[in-house]
Design a protein around this motif. Sequence first.
Motif, mmCIF file in Angstrom:
data_model
loop_
_atom_site.group_PDB
_atom_site.id
_atom_site.type_symbol
_atom_site.label_atom_id
_atom_site.label_comp_id
_atom_site.label_asym_id
_atom_site.label_seq_id
_atom_site.Cartn_x
_atom_site.Cartn_y
_atom_site.Cartn_z
ATOM 1 N N UNK A 1 0.833 -1.200 0.000
ATOM 2 C CA UNK A 1 0.000 0.000 0.000
ATOM 3 C C UNK A 1 0.871 1.255 0.000
ATOM 4 N N UNK A 2 0.243 2.373 -0.345
ATOM 5 C CA UNK A 2 0.967 3.647 -0.323
ATOM 6 C C UNK A 2 1.523 3.936 1.069
ATOM 7 N N UNK A 3 0.752 3.592 2.098
ATOM 8 C CA UNK A 3 1.204 3.818 3.478
ATOM 9 C C UNK A 3 2.438 2.981 3.778
ATOM 10 N N UNK A 4 2.427 1.690 3.373
ATOM 11 C CA UNK A 4 3.579 0.831 3.614
ATOM 12 C C UNK A 4 4.791 1.310 2.828
ATOM 13 N N UNK A 5 4.581 1.767 1.607
ATOM 14 C CA UNK A 5 5.694 2.310 0.832
ATOM 15 C C UNK A 5 6.312 3.513 1.540
ATOM 16 N N UNK A 6 5.453 4.359 2.115
ATOM 17 C CA UNK A 6 5.963 5.509 2.864
ATOM 18 C C UNK A 6 6.785 5.094 4.068
ATOM 19 N N UNK A 7 6.326 4.047 4.763
ATOM 20 C CA UNK A 7 7.069 3.542 5.928
ATOM 21 C C UNK A 7 8.421 2.984 5.489
ATOM 22 N N UNK A 8 8.421 2.231 4.396
ATOM 23 C CA UNK A 8 9.667 1.629 3.910
ATOM 24 C C UNK A 8 10.673 2.703 3.512
ATOM 25 N N UNK A 9 10.202 3.736 2.802
ATOM 26 C CA UNK A 9 11.110 4.783 2.355
ATOM 27 C C UNK A 9 11.626 5.642 3.508
ATOM 28 N N UNK A 10 10.813 5.835 4.529
ATOM 29 C CA UNK A 10 11.192 6.740 5.623
ATOM 30 C C UNK A 10 11.913 6.041 6.772
ATOM 31 N N UNK A 11 11.792 4.708 6.882
ATOM 32 C CA UNK A 11 12.388 4.030 8.039
ATOM 33 C C UNK A 11 13.910 4.125 8.034
ATOM 34 N N UNK A 12 14.504 4.366 6.881
ATOM 35 C CA UNK A 12 15.949 4.600 6.792
ATOM 36 C C UNK A 12 16.383 5.686 7.777
ATOM 37 N N UNK A 13 15.573 6.750 7.880
ATOM 38 C CA UNK A 13 15.965 7.905 8.679
ATOM 39 C C UNK A 13 15.814 7.649 10.179
ATOM 40 N N UNK A 14 15.091 6.604 10.550
ATOM 41 C CA UNK A 14 15.027 6.223 11.971
ATOM 42 C C UNK A 14 16.412 5.789 12.446
ATOM 43 N N UNK A 15 17.043 4.902 11.670
ATOM 44 C CA UNK A 15 18.401 4.501 12.015
ATOM 45 C C UNK A 15 19.395 5.622 11.819
ATOM 46 N N UNK A 16 19.156 6.439 10.805
ATOM 47 C CA UNK A 16 20.079 7.516 10.448
ATOM 48 C C UNK A 16 20.248 8.521 11.581
#
Length: 352
Positions: free
Chosen positions: A21-36
């Motif tokens: 889903x669009x929501x899951x795609x957003x989570x996948x793309x943004x989760x990088x910055x959690x670790x960052x």
Amino acid sequence: MYALQMMTYPRLPLIGEYRWSEQMQGIILSCFYVGYIITHMPGGILSDKFGAKWVLLICMLISALCTMLCPLAIIYFEEWGLIVDRVIMGAAQGTMFPAVTALLSAWVPVRERGSLGAFTYSGVILGTVVSNSCSGVMLHYFHWSVTLIVFGGLSIVWCIVFLFLCTSRPDGHPCMKPKELSYLIETMGDRNKGKLPIPWKELLLSKALVALIISQIGHDWGYYVMITCLPKYISDVIRFSIRSNGFVTALPFLAMFISSNISGFVTDYVIHKGLISISNIRKLLTFLAALGPGALMVAASYAGCDKFLVIALFTISMFVMGLYYAGQKLTPMDMSPSFSGTLTAISNGLGS
């Protein structure tokens, strides 16, 4: 990033293997910055205290391995495997800007800081240009996993070269000539007389640091929106094909790469000639790199479906944003060369 966006594309046939889903795609793309965000401070402190080479090398190697393992994570664990992989990748890359800043502080004289600093930081932009351009072609002819494996493999090659060519400080480099070392010590001072403890109270109460953080947040908002969302916007909204998407996405970042290097050389020139102070030129470039892109991005959102006008506005916007690399990005080295890694960690981490 571009390969991940294309593999989850929900509309065109024969492109998306995973119907997230669009929501899951957003989570996948943004989760990088959690670790960052998490590793900025450790990366900056370790780079200032022990030298930046090993911090940069180890974290780049981890990032490369995570990139190559992305396909396996997706095959066996689907979206949750990819999320974990990208969080780890983000944590590895969170140390890089602080480490690079500490490395530049140890190697680059003040009179060459604009040109060499902007040139170094612009490598991030050039990497975006090359990866976007090549990804579009590879995704057209090969399976999406090939893109990730190729880029991860090239990063490992970089790590091997970097291992043998780089040292944290000039005096430790095997190819350093005595005359060169004397010049660096004369222009920069001897950085090997022992490290002082980090003055946390003075740093955290500094108005200059607050200004640095605010300007970093403003820049990162615009830059990360562009780097994360532009390929998908070009595909979904103005409807370029996958093969052309990569090249079109690369144009704004190519413009940013060119302007960042031009501004770096111009900055060194005007400072050397005494035409403007270091502080004022940094402020001027940071102001222009914030106001210009902000106005042009708003204009692009009102350009409708005129493909060429939208791309032109985005390209000019990123060209102006390139001034930032000879402005705010070099300020931590101006403020305190000895603690530039820590200052970058604070500002860049909060910006992210």
